[in-house]
Write a protein that holds these residues in place. Structure first.
Motif, PDB file in Angstrom:
ATOM      1  N   ALA A   1       0.718  -1.130   0.071  1.00 30.64           N
ATOM      2  CA  ALA A   1      -0.087   0.001  -0.034  1.00 30.64           C
ATOM      3  C   ALA A   1       1.010   1.246  -0.250  1.00 30.64           C
ATOM      4  CB  ALA A   1      -1.106   0.011   1.140  1.00 30.64           C
ATOM      5  N   LYS A   2       2.057   1.150   0.812  1.00 29.73           N
ATOM      6  CA  LYS A   2       2.834   2.455   0.747  1.00 29.73           C
ATOM      7  C   LYS A   2       3.515   2.548  -0.463  1.00 29.73           C
ATOM      8  CE  LYS A   2       4.525   3.037   5.233  1.00 29.73           C
ATOM      9  NZ  LYS A   2       5.328   2.282   6.118  1.00 29.73           N
TER      10      LYS A   2
ATOM     11  N   MET B   1     -17.275   8.938   4.266  1.00 28.79           N
ATOM     12  CA  MET B   1     -17.472   8.560   5.798  1.00 28.79           C
ATOM     13  C   MET B   1     -16.135   9.006   6.656  1.00 28.79           C
ATOM     14  SD  MET B   1     -19.081   4.788   5.779  1.00 28.79           S
ATOM     15  CE  MET B   1     -20.037   4.606   7.218  1.00 28.79           C
ATOM     16  N   PHE B   2     -14.791   8.527   6.002  1.00 26.18           N
ATOM     17  CA  PHE B   2     -13.709   8.831   6.670  1.00 26.18           C
ATOM     18  C   PHE B   2     -12.797   9.900   6.110  1.00 26.18           C
ATOM     19  CE2 PHE B   2     -14.951   4.517   7.479  1.00 26.18           C
ATOM     20  CZ  PHE B   2     -14.936   4.483   8.918  1.00 26.18           C
ATOM     21  N   GLY B   3     -13.088  10.670   5.029  1.00 26.47           N
ATOM     22  CA  GLY B   3     -12.374  11.831   4.388  1.00 26.47           C
ATOM     23  C   GLY B   3     -11.324  11.388   3.677  1.00 26.47           C
TER      24      GLY B   3
ATOM     25  N   PHE C   1      -9.532  -6.490   2.034  1.00 27.03           N
ATOM     26  CA  PHE C   1     -10.306  -5.590   2.600  1.00 27.03           C
ATOM     27  C   PHE C   1     -10.130  -4.972   3.890  1.00 27.03           C
ATOM     28  CE2 PHE C   1     -14.548  -4.920   4.787  1.00 27.03           C
ATOM     29  CZ  PHE C   1     -14.798  -3.682   3.988  1.00 27.03           C
ATOM     30  N   LEU C   2     -10.057  -5.933   4.753  1.00 21.82           N
ATOM     31  CA  LEU C   2      -9.792  -5.288   6.072  1.00 21.82           C
ATOM     32  C   LEU C   2      -8.667  -4.546   6.456  1.00 21.82           C
ATOM     33  CD1 LEU C   2     -10.592  -8.796   8.183  1.00 21.82           C
ATOM     34  CD2 LEU C   2     -12.238  -6.626   7.780  1.00 21.82           C
ATOM     35  N   PHE C   3      -7.618  -4.792   5.729  1.00 19.63           N
ATOM     36  CA  PHE C   3      -6.372  -4.156   5.762  1.00 19.63           C
ATOM     37  C   PHE C   3      -6.809  -2.696   5.231  1.00 19.63           C
ATOM     38  CE2 PHE C   3      -2.540  -2.311   4.102  1.00 19.63           C
ATOM     39  CZ  PHE C   3      -1.941  -2.253   5.063  1.00 19.63           C
ATOM     40  N   ASN C   4      -7.156  -2.682   4.147  1.00 20.09           N
ATOM     41  CA  ASN C   4      -7.371  -1.494   3.283  1.00 20.09           C
ATOM     42  C   ASN C   4      -8.418  -0.520   4.166  1.00 20.09           C
ATOM     43  OD1 ASN C   4      -7.411   0.276   1.204  1.00 20.09           O
ATOM     44  ND2 ASN C   4      -8.502  -1.240  -0.255  1.00 20.09           N
TER      45      ASN C   4
ATOM     46  N   PHE D   1      -6.671   5.863   8.533  1.00 25.28           N
ATOM     47  CA  PHE D   1      -5.447   6.777   9.244  1.00 25.28           C
ATOM     48  C   PHE D   1      -4.519   7.192   8.002  1.00 25.28           C
ATOM     49  CE2 PHE D   1      -6.791   3.685  12.609  1.00 25.28           C
ATOM     50  CZ  PHE D   1      -7.298   4.412  13.256  1.00 25.28           C
ATOM     51  N   TYR D   2      -4.377   6.341   7.124  1.00 26.37           N
ATOM     52  CA  TYR D   2      -3.087   6.828   6.218  1.00 26.37           C
ATOM     53  C   TYR D   2      -3.654   6.886   4.761  1.00 26.37           C
ATOM     54  CZ  TYR D   2      -0.665   5.128  10.274  1.00 26.37           C
ATOM     55  OH  TYR D   2      -0.247   5.000  11.453  1.00 26.37           O
TER      56      TYR D   2
END
Ligand code: HEM
Ligand SMILES: [Cu+2]
Ligand SMILES: [Cu+2]
Lengths: 479, 584
Positions: A20-21, B437-439, B510-513, B519-520
């Motif tokens: 992802a990074k 939802m999260f911007g 999905f969960l990770f994403n 946050f990131y």
């Protein structure tokens, strides 16, 4: 093992984070935003839709070839109609499946994003919408009509001379019952179920057997409670207290002659009786002796209050049960006392039951405890068995077990009856063998089976009537 | 409610007992994601048993302890896992989770309202949901295990503690949890209905509402009308269990004892249950269809085809869903004529459903399809909706249902419509409205990986189940080795289980994403998808009351994409009519 799993998960998460990074960094460099889909990604996903479609269809076809003809063939008359209807419906839905999915996936690829192209503004078209309302309606009308015709055929009344077989379910096995020579099933009542009368068939013997069984249980429980250590000790204390009290009775009496009328506990000894009669005293002493004897005896038990209460409660329920049995009255049933005879020659089978080929059979289903479902996939037959609500299903077996073995080239093949409604831990193994054979072998088999009451003396009609009257007499006033 | 955008709020009133619909929506979503993780894990556990019966898996013992002695799943535990898996998926993920998240998020934002009609009721709705979720999970750990009679908990099995261990404490908790759940649904549903009817902004007529809102509205109506019936079914069941009544019980002999029950009917429960149960499947499905209407139109850059027909079909499906419940009961011994009526009404539902499917496909036609992850999931939804809907035709045909009722054919059918279609709609919604939802944006590439694994694994699991079912394999069986006639299809079982494991692992994308991007993720712009609807006119950073200034005014419908009268390929609903433009 745990450690490995944990490591794999951690490694996976780290890898994803790195991916992802990297993805974000590169997109940052190229000033790429997540919502801007690159041409390469568009091509990739479009292509994947088509590739997926091809792979999907290929595996579908493989499945059809390998598992498609859900043999063995239908072994019942309506089963053949069933299969025809199933195939008809399957062809229709498979055609629609291929058509719609193909159009969908091809469109997905064909109309994928292209820079500079503007989509067609096409908001509605009444003609098109009419077409795809009317065509499905017509197809569905055909499906409904054809389906209901088969449904009516399957659920219609069984013919007069159909063979009648009762299938009875309980956790976790099946019992089959045949009506015996008189062609009539004996009545059944769940209150009469005992180890020797698993279906609760109503006969004079059944009633008295069940009563006996219950009396036995009540007596055993009552005796157990009577031998409870705590109870015994309390009783002993009580008797001793009374014996003791009788010694200084006169003394006590002079103190409470005003308005004190609690001599009821002295029972029939009367108000003026000073002291205890010798008779009463002897009785109390005997009782005391008996209690002490019981306390020393081998039957004495120790029960917690809760356990004792549970047993008392059980006694109460058993008495209710006894009451319900006594309410089983022959005259409430059509046929009166004679109906009580019908069950005597019924035949009860466990493990397997037989059916003659080519003869219509009407199953009557009953259940003892929870809902089960009698499922015979080879005959395309299924019906729930519901406690308290008898159900029915009729069918005509068309292929004997032997012929089916030949057809399938499997000498071990057998038809089965399975349970198809979840009913507890052993639901997955609640089964019974079904044998379909020629009329002659069937008759021979049935002949060889014992009658329900064969090992007992068949109650005569007058016995039954006497018993019935006896029960009438015991009837509560509510009648 | 307007105006107090800037005052300070404590942590508790902002994140925990929030009255703000956007925060409540996130609470629903995160809770549903956790419930979903648990339900998927349960399914993997019992799929291990089904794929490789009797084999020992250390992971089972790790997670289940005494329910999987020696790494082999216990038979009672198997039924408990199946039951709780189904219950969580249907009610907690796809009813509470799906409606709770998106009705809450989108109703005020898309109709131009500051918040829900009652923020307080909305908060209560979430907290009832949260408590009932906790109770349901907790029930897995009680003596005797969780409820085990299947997610439909038919009595007498569920009414008699002596019938199976799961019918003891676990069942009581199930019933309590469901009662709280229904309270949550009713509080939410009433709120959604009132809000849509009363709080639409100027110009937002019913015929300009986005289809999402239509779907949520009808869903809420279905819920409000049908959930109370479930409560009565549940209350009567509780009374049969603990007060000695016999609504559902008659002539029962169990545990060596003839019970003092006569005159009840187990079938009564089924009528009550399915009177909710069938609308429930549309409560699960309609929001997913609404979401995908929006996602497909936006990402095809085309108006949704047949907007009015789409509304009509939502209404038609909603109405018909109340008169079809009997199709779950064809083999209960119901009167065959009554059965015929249910065949007829059920097959009628296929018509509005077909209209929907064709309209989606026509929307794609000559579009300019932008493959966002949400769009991929929506296309997947159309495919699975068609595939799963078609097998419904077989099941609705009472004559055919006789032999496939309660077999794996049914499991295949409802998983393809609910387990795939509805879940795809939910995932599409998450990918699409995540920036709102999260911007922040979710990662697109991970989204692709997630979609393709899920589509392939999903069909890989559920498609072969049709064949297992047609061969005569009953559902809710712990294993099949006792029946020789099923041997021929049993080599599909390990294949299915393998796909299930792949699919479950694929959800890690999905969960990770999802959690990483909170946050990131890349910071979102205001209208990333170039969408017409009102939610994209609100600031990226949430404000209380949704719009900083006055409420937006609506001048057109939500689907003016690629309108030739305009230069851009989208025309937000707030754009006034051009001179001489005739607008919807
Ligand atoms: C990881 C993906 C999933 C797998 C591998 C899976 C697998 C299964 C299996 C094998 C059963 C047992 C069938 C039976 O014996 O009757 C089952 C039951 C069920 N599943 Fe799933 N499932 C999955 C996801 C879902 C989803 C997303 C839903 C949402 C609707 C769902 C809803 C249900 C329901 C309602 C039942 C019935 C439970 C019962 O019999 O009481 N499942 N699932
Ligand atoms: Cu069973
Ligand atoms: Cu239904």
């Amino acid at each position: 093992m745990k450690l490995i799993t944990l490591l794999v998960v951690i490694a996976g998460v780290i890898a994803l984070a790195q991916l992802a990074k990297v993805g974000q960094l590169t997109s940052l460099i190229r000033n790429k935003r997540e919502e801007d889909i690159s041409a390469a990604d568009t091509r990739l996903n479009g292509g994947l839709f088509v590739a997926f479609m091809v792979a999907f269809y290929a595996s579908f076809i493989w499945l059809i070839i390998r598992y498609g003809d859900y043999n063995p063939p239908a072994a019942s008359a309506h089963g053949e109609t069933y299969d025809t209807l199933m195939n008809f419906n399957m062809y229709i839905i498979m055609a629609v499946f291929f058509l719609v999915n193909t159009v969908l996936f091809l469109f997905a690829n064909k109309y994928r994003q292209e820079a500079g192209r503007k989509a067609k503004f096409f908001a509605h078209d009444n003609r098109l919408e009419l077409i795809w309302t009317v065509i499905p309606s017509i197809v569905l009308a055909v499906i409904i009509i054809y389906g209901l015709r088969t449904w009516n055929e399957m659920t219609g009344e069984a013919s007069e001379d159909a063979l009648r077989v009762e299938l009875y379910s309980k956790q976790f096995d099946w019992t089959a019952r045949y009506p015996g020579a008189d062609g009539e099933f004996g009545l059944a009542n769940y209150n009469l179920i005992t180890p020797t009368n698993p279906l609760g068939i109503v006969t004079a013997d059944g009633v008295s057997g069940a009563l006996e069984e219950i009396e036995g249980q009540i007596a055993a429980l009552e005796s157990e409670l009577a031998h409870e250590r705590g109870t015994l000790l309390a009783q002993i204390e009580e008797v001793e207290a009374e014996l003791h009290a009788s010694h200084d009775h006169g003394h006590g009496h002079s103190h409470d002659d005003h308005g004190h009328d609690d001599h009821a506990d002295h029972g029939d000894h009367g108000h003026d009786d000073h002291g205890m009669s010798a008779e009463r005293k002897a009785m109390l002493e005997a009782r005391l002796h008996e209690l002490e004897h019981m306390l020393e005896g081998p039957d004495v038990v120790v029960l917690s209050t809760a356990a004792a209460e549970a047993k008392a409660d059980k006694i109460h329920r058993l008495k209710r049960h006894r009451q319900r049995i006594m309410e089983v009255k022959p005259f409430d049933y059509e046929g009166g006392v004679a109906a009580w005879e019908a069950g005597a020659d019924d035949k009860i089978m466990k493990g397997e039951f037989h059916l003659p080929v080519g003869r219509e059979v009407e199953f009557v289903f009953r259940s003892r405890d929870v809902i089960h479902s009698a499922y015979m996939p080879h005959f395309r037959a299924q019906m729930n068995t519901v406690p308290g609500v008898p159900t029915r299903f009729k069918m005509t077996p068309t292929i004997t077990t032997d012929s089916m073995r030949t057809v399938l080239d499997d000498p071990d093949f057998d038809y089965v009856l399975l349970c198809n409604k979840v009913c507890g831990a052993a639901h997955f193994n609640m089964q019974m063998k079904v044998v379909v054979e020629s009329e002659e072998s069937y008759n021979a088999w049935l002949e060889s089976q014992e009658e329900f009451l064969a090992d007992k003396e068949v109650a005569t009609e007058s016995d039954a009537r006497a018993e019935a009257i006896n029960i009438e007499n015991n009837e509560s006033a509510t009648l | 409610m307007a105006g107090h955008a800037h005052h300070e709020e404590s942590f508790i009133s902002k994140y925990i007992f929030s009255h703000d619909h956007k925060m409540i929506s996130k609470q629903f979503l995160v809770t549903a994601v956790f419930m979903g993780i648990i339900a998927v894990m349960l399914s993997v556990f019992f799929r291990l048993q089904l794929g490789w019966p009797g084999e020992s898996f250390a992971i089972l013992e790790t997670f289940l302890g005494k329910w999987a002695p020696g790494g082999v799943l216990d038979r009672n535990a198997y039924l408990a896992l199946v039951t709780i898996h189904g219950t969580i998926m249907v009610f907690f993920v796809l009813t509470g989770g799906l409606s709770g998240t998106f009705s809450n998020l989108l109703i005020p934002l898309q109709i131009g309202a500051r918040d829900m009609a009652s923020g307080f009721m909305n908060m209560l709705s979430y907290w009832f949901f949260a408590v009932s979720s906790v109770i349901m999970i907790f029930s897995l750990f009680v003596e005797g295990g969780a409820a085990s009679g299947g997610w439909t908990v038919y009595p007498p099995l569920s009414a008699l503690p002596q019938a199976m261990p799961g019918s003891g404490m676990g069942m009581t908790l199930w019933l309590i949890s469901m009662t709280l759940f229904v309270v949550s649904s009713l509080l939410g549903g009433l709120n959604y209905i009132v809000t849509v009817i009363n709080l639409r902004t100027k110009g937002m007529s019913m015929t300009r509402l986005p289809l999402t809102i239509w779907a949520f509205l009808i869903t809420a109506v279905l819920g409000v009308l049908s959930f109370p019936v479930l409560v009565s079914a549940v209350v009567l069941l509780l009374m049969d269990r603990s007060m000695g009544t016999a609504f559902y019980l008659s002539d029962i002999f169990i545990g060596g004892e003839a019970l003092d029950v006569t005159g009840g009917s187990p079938i009564l429960y089924q009528h009550l249950f399915w009177f909710l149960g069938h609308p429930e499947v549309y409560i699960v499905l309609l929001p997913a269809l609404g979401i995908s209407s929006e996602v497909i139109a936006t990402n095809s850059r085309k108006p949704i085809f047949g907007y009015k027909a789409m509304i009509g079909s939502i209404l038609g499906i909603g109405f018909l869903s109340f008169i079809v419940w009997g199709h779950h009961m064809f083999v209960t011994g119901m009167n065959p004529f009554l059965g015929s009526v249910f065949v007829f009404t059920t097959l009628l539902i296929a018509i509005p459903s077909a209209v929907k499917a064709f309209n989606y496909i026509t929307t794609l036609w000559q579009g300019n399809l932008r493959f966002t992850p949400a769009m991929l999931f929506s296309i997947g939804l159309v495919s699975t909706f068609v595939t799963g809907g078609l097998t419904g035709i077989i099941l609705a045909d009472s004559a055919l249902d006789v032999n496939v009722h309660d077999t794996y054919f049914v499991v295949a059918h409802f998983h393809i419509v609910m387990g795939m279609s509805a879940i795809f709609g939910m995932l599409a919604g998450i990918y699409h409205w995540y920036p709102k939802m999260f911007g922040r944006m979710m990662n697109t590439k991970l989204g692709y990986a997630h979609f393709w694994v899920t589509l392939i694994a999903g069909y890989g699991v559920f498609f072969p189940m049709h064949f297992v079912g047609i061969a005569g394999a009953p559902r809710r069986y712990y294993e099949y080795s006792n029946f020789d006639f099923l041997d021929s299809v049993m080599d599909l079982q390990p294949i299915i289980s393998t796909f299930a494991i792949i699919g479950a692992i694929g959800q890690l994308f999905f969960l990770f994403n999802f959690f990483y991007s909170i946050f990131y993720g890349q910071k979102a712009v205001q209208n990333p998808w170039k969408s017409n609807t009102l939610e994209w006119t609100t600031p990226v950073q949430h404000v209380h009351g949704n719009w900083d200034g006055p409420l937006p005014e609506v001048h057109r419908w939500a689907y003016d994409y690629s309108n030739p009268a305009h230069e851009d390929d989208f025309v937000p609903q707030t754009t006034p009519a051009l001179a001489g433009e005739e607008i919807h």
